[in-house]
Design a protein around this motif. Structure first.
Motif, short mmCIF file in Angstrom:
data_model
loop_
_atom_site.label_atom_id
_atom_site.label_comp_id
_atom_site.label_asym_id
_atom_site.label_seq_id
_atom_site.Cartn_x
_atom_site.Cartn_y
_atom_site.Cartn_z
N SER A 5 0.79 -1.23 0.00
CA SER A 5 0.00 0.00 0.00
C SER A 5 0.82 1.28 0.00
CB SER A 5 -0.94 0.00 1.20
OG SER A 5 -0.17 0.02 2.39
N SER A 6 2.10 1.24 0.28
CA SER A 6 2.85 2.48 0.33
C SER A 6 4.21 2.29 -0.32
CB SER A 6 3.04 2.92 1.78
OG SER A 6 3.79 4.10 1.83
N ARG A 7 4.60 3.24 -1.12
CA ARG A 7 5.90 3.25 -1.77
C ARG A 7 6.49 4.64 -1.62
NH1 ARG A 7 5.74 -1.04 -5.94
NH2 ARG A 7 3.67 -1.89 -5.79
N MET A 8 7.76 4.71 -1.48
CA MET A 8 8.46 5.99 -1.39
C MET A 8 9.24 6.21 -2.68
SD MET A 8 7.91 7.51 1.52
CE MET A 8 9.23 8.69 1.58
N MET A 9 9.09 7.36 -3.26
CA MET A 9 9.84 7.70 -4.45
C MET A 9 10.70 8.91 -4.13
SD MET A 9 8.99 5.69 -6.80
CE MET A 9 7.86 4.35 -6.63
N ALA A 62 0.08 5.72 -2.29
CA ALA A 62 -0.80 4.85 -1.51
C ALA A 62 -1.29 3.63 -2.28
CB ALA A 62 -1.99 5.65 -1.00
N GLY A 63 -0.83 3.41 -3.48
CA GLY A 63 -1.19 2.20 -4.20
C GLY A 63 -2.16 2.40 -5.35
N SER A 64 -2.63 3.62 -5.56
CA SER A 64 -3.49 3.87 -6.72
C SER A 64 -3.35 5.33 -7.14
CB SER A 64 -4.95 3.56 -6.39
OG SER A 64 -5.45 4.46 -5.44
N GLY A 65 -3.66 5.56 -8.40
CA GLY A 65 -3.59 6.92 -8.94
C GLY A 65 -2.19 7.29 -9.39
N PRO A 66 -2.06 8.52 -9.89
CA PRO A 66 -0.76 8.96 -10.40
C PRO A 66 0.23 9.23 -9.26
CG PRO A 66 -2.32 10.76 -10.48
CD PRO A 66 -3.09 9.53 -10.04
N ASN A 67 1.49 9.14 -9.58
CA ASN A 67 2.55 9.53 -8.65
C ASN A 67 3.44 10.50 -9.40
OD1 ASN A 67 4.26 9.77 -6.52
ND2 ASN A 67 5.18 7.75 -6.72
N ILE A 68 3.32 11.78 -9.07
CA ILE A 68 4.02 12.83 -9.79
C ILE A 68 4.92 13.57 -8.81
CG2 ILE A 68 3.76 14.95 -11.11
CD1 ILE A 68 1.07 13.80 -12.11
N LEU A 69 6.18 13.71 -9.17
CA LEU A 69 7.15 14.46 -8.38
C LEU A 69 7.43 15.75 -9.13
CD1 LEU A 69 8.09 11.19 -8.34
CD2 LEU A 69 9.51 12.15 -6.56
N ARG A 102 13.34 -1.72 -11.22
CA ARG A 102 13.48 -0.35 -11.74
C ARG A 102 12.14 0.06 -12.33
NH1 ARG A 102 18.61 1.59 -12.21
NH2 ARG A 102 20.25 0.11 -11.81
N ILE A 103 11.81 1.34 -12.19
CA ILE A 103 10.55 1.86 -12.71
C ILE A 103 10.86 3.01 -13.66
CG2 ILE A 103 8.33 2.91 -12.14
CD1 ILE A 103 8.60 1.69 -9.34
N GLY A 104 10.44 2.89 -14.92
CA GLY A 104 10.61 3.95 -15.89
C GLY A 104 9.65 5.10 -15.59
N TYR A 105 9.93 6.26 -16.17
CA TYR A 105 9.07 7.41 -15.93
C TYR A 105 9.06 8.35 -17.13
CZ TYR A 105 13.56 9.50 -14.46
OH TYR A 105 14.86 9.92 -14.39
N THR A 106 8.09 9.25 -17.09
CA THR A 106 7.99 10.31 -18.09
C THR A 106 8.49 11.60 -17.45
OG1 THR A 106 6.07 9.28 -19.12
CG2 THR A 106 6.40 11.61 -19.56
N ASP A 155 3.04 0.54 -13.97
CA ASP A 155 4.46 0.23 -13.77
C ASP A 155 4.78 0.09 -12.29
OD1 ASP A 155 4.82 0.32 -16.50
OD2 ASP A 155 5.59 2.38 -16.48
N MET A 156 4.17 0.93 -11.48
CA MET A 156 4.42 0.87 -10.04
C MET A 156 3.78 -0.36 -9.42
SD MET A 156 4.23 4.89 -9.14
CE MET A 156 4.38 4.58 -7.42
#
Length: 175
Positions: A5-9, A62-69, A102-106, A155-156
């Protein structure tokens, strides 16, 4: 792999500015003692890059939706045009020190003119973009640009939960 449920980027940014030896503005030539014109000193074009906010950008997912930094910055050039080079230590991927995942990104970059460029950067260690900024802008007055890292939900979800990071080194040259 099962997603938790939780990931840190994390994204660590470092900035460098450089100057190129190209003529931009000619100055009036003063006369020497014989009345002959001396060659004018030419001002070299300059570019400036400044990060605003933290150099380390973190996000919890939190495990769903976009993850934007997001990271705000200022990029300016005495010529009004610049080349931004972004060097990724992870080869354009977020890496987990605990696993081989590894996780690719845009990567999206909005320059001082409002133009947005978007690149899928997975597998690219060097990303080169060109942009515009008003010639009279210096970076002492705040951000005029933004870098956005967008990690896709599928991807996540396909990777193990944990901490992932990439380090980006930014440099700018006037055009």
């Amino acid at each position: 792999m099962q997603a938790l449920s939780s990931r840190m980027m994390g994204l660590i940014l470092a900035a460098l500015a450089s100057m190129a030896g190209v003529q931009t503005h000619a100055q009036q030539m003063p006369a020497d003692s014989r009345g002959a014109a001396e060659p004018a000193r030419q001002e070299e074009p300059k570019a400036e890059l400044r990060l605003y906010g933290s150099r380390e950008v973190k996000s919890s997912w939190a495990g769903s939706g976009p993850n934007i930094l997001l990271s705000d910055l200022c990029v300016s050039s005495s010529t009004g045009r610049f080349r931004l080079r972004i060097l990724s230590s992870g080869g354009g991927r977020m890496a987990s020190p605990a696993s081989l995942d590894r996780i690719g990104y845009t990567l999206r970059f909005r320059d001082g003119s409002g133009q947005v460029q978007s690149r899928e950067v997975s597998g690219q260690a060097l990303i080169t973009l060109e942009g515009r900024s008003p010639e009279d802008v210096d970076c002492s007055h705040g951000a005029n640009s933004q870098i956005e890292i967008d990690l896709a939900e599928p991807d996540m979800l396909a990777r193990a939960a944990g901490r992932y990071f990439d380090q980006l080194v930014l440099s700018v040259d006037p055009l």
